[in-house]
Write a protein that holds these residues in place. Structure first.
Motif, PDB file in Angstrom:
ATOM      1  N   GLN A   1       0.763  -1.112   0.018  1.00  0.00           N
ATOM      2  CA  GLN A   1      -0.066   0.005   0.123  1.00  0.00           C
ATOM      3  C   GLN A   1       0.892   1.185   0.042  1.00  0.00           C
ATOM      4  OE1 GLN A   1      -2.523  -0.950   3.396  1.00  0.00           O
ATOM      5  NE2 GLN A   1      -4.280  -0.732   2.350  1.00  0.00           N
TER       6      GLN A   1
ATOM      7  N   LEU B   1       1.148   4.266  -2.875  1.00  0.00           N
ATOM      8  CA  LEU B   1       0.840   5.665  -2.726  1.00  0.00           C
ATOM      9  C   LEU B   1       2.350   6.612  -3.359  1.00  0.00           C
ATOM     10  CD1 LEU B   1      -0.225   8.134  -1.363  1.00  0.00           C
ATOM     11  CD2 LEU B   1       0.765   7.561   0.951  1.00  0.00           C
TER      12      LEU B   1
ATOM     13  N   GLU C   1      -5.512   8.128 -10.040  1.00  0.00           N
ATOM     14  CA  GLU C   1      -4.978   7.001  -9.127  1.00  0.00           C
ATOM     15  C   GLU C   1      -4.466   7.729  -7.886  1.00  0.00           C
ATOM     16  OE1 GLU C   1      -4.546   3.762  -8.835  1.00  0.00           O
ATOM     17  OE2 GLU C   1      -2.607   3.849  -7.567  1.00  0.00           O
TER      18      GLU C   1
ATOM     19  N   GLN D   1      -5.366   7.216  -3.934  1.00  0.00           N
ATOM     20  CA  GLN D   1      -4.235   6.711  -2.994  1.00  0.00           C
ATOM     21  C   GLN D   1      -4.355   7.697  -1.579  1.00  0.00           C
ATOM     22  OE1 GLN D   1      -2.419   4.391  -2.520  1.00  0.00           O
ATOM     23  NE2 GLN D   1      -2.812   3.485  -4.499  1.00  0.00           N
TER      24      GLN D   1
ATOM     25  N   ARG E   1      -7.462   7.436   0.890  1.00  0.00           N
ATOM     26  CA  ARG E   1      -7.478   6.240   1.716  1.00  0.00           C
ATOM     27  C   ARG E   1      -6.898   6.408   3.028  1.00  0.00           C
ATOM     28  NH1 ARG E   1      -4.224   1.676  -1.885  1.00  0.00           N
ATOM     29  NH2 ARG E   1      -4.433   0.485   0.062  1.00  0.00           N
TER      30      ARG E   1
END
Lengths: 199, 199
Positions: free
Chosen positions: A41, A45, B11, B15, B18
């Protein structure tokens, strides 16, 4: 740096704290959030930042961000090429597109004229806008924010564009839909009154 | 994905979205902020995420994040090894260190017991805490949040630790300093009353 915080974490907090609106506390929270992510993850990012930055640049025409030379809107055969809507930032395009009511082209200034911050017209994408004003363009809509800077920028551009025989318009001022008249400020109310339309 | 937003940007927004507390709007703002950064700035941010994640891991003793095998606090000769303060997350260590009043060691659980979320003691760093409780340790301070989960976790640990003959304490409940009694909720006020001390 406090003795008890590991350096790479301090660096990450510093980086997040650079975002406007993200204070030291929010940045710390985000950094610890990253530490709690899986490796995959966190790398996704990190990669997304890199790819957005290296994979995108300004559209040759409207100056919005695009992976190609020309963005999708500028390249689209469905858009009305006789109207150009001038905005401060690419974010504003997103907002206007959400209305599904505008079908013309855009132009991003990447800022507003602000003598207080030392930002003049030459630092904005004004040259690029003027270069696009050929015979096809019949109207330029100023969609800058209803602030002192937004107003000044719209006025400045109108002065340049009107002499070229192109209609120059401005977004309407008025009451936000769903708001209460009672809580509207005087200036907005005055503008709403001035701009009143027939029923 | 809307047709008018470039994919790498979408994208990046995904990110950022989140992060807890960062909504879609905030994530969009941050993504455009990245686009407005210099290449160097953006790469520094991307790199900081990667380095914090790859350069740090959990301290063998207290489970806080550290670049070495053992963190600075656990390794320090100046800290009182007879007290361990148990916290939910590494963030809490930072908060307690800012008081400059605590000189003992810490232990990070990396979560709280929460049956609602399916988190039991075995998912927390409880084993690691118990392994540290040797003859040197005279007191374990429960510094979990004053919430249902924080309470349950503190009670659970106290039940395990007290039989070992180690004093188990809890942070005081009461009125936040500088707050107004008028706005305190009943539970806090009740606890503040219960915990009243002599002047």
């Amino acid at each position: 740096m406090p003795q008890n915080i590991a350096e790479p974490l301090e660096e990450l907090i510093d980086q997040f704290a650079r975002f406007p609106g993200v204070g030291r506390k929010g940045a710390t929270r985000m950094a610890y959030e990253v530490m709690g992510m899986s490796n995959e993850q966190a790398m996704a990012l990190s990669k997304a930042i890199e790819q957005a930055k290296t994979g995108l640049h300004r559209c040759r025409l409207c100056q919005d961000y695009t992976p190609g030379e020309v963005c999708k809107i500028c390249a689209s055969a469905k858009r009305d090429r006789s109207v150009i809507c001038v905005v401060e930032s690419p974010r504003d395009i997103k907002a206007i597109e959400r209305t599904h009511e505008y079908h013309g082209l855009y132009h991003v200034l990447h800022g507003l004229i602000s003598p207080m911050d030392g930002i003049g017209a030459e630092q904005l994408c004004v040259k690029e806008l003027l270069a696009r004003l050929n015979d096809t363009v019949k109207e330029v809509i100023m969609a800058t924010s209803p602030t002192v800077e937004g107003e000044a920028t719209a006025m400045y551009l109108a002065k340049l564009i009107k002499p070229m025989g192109i209609k120059t318009t401005r977004l309407a001022y008025g009451l936000p839909v769903g708001s209460s008249l009672e809580f509207a400020d005087e200036t907005t109310l005055y503008r709403a009154m001035q701009g009143r339309g027939e029923l």
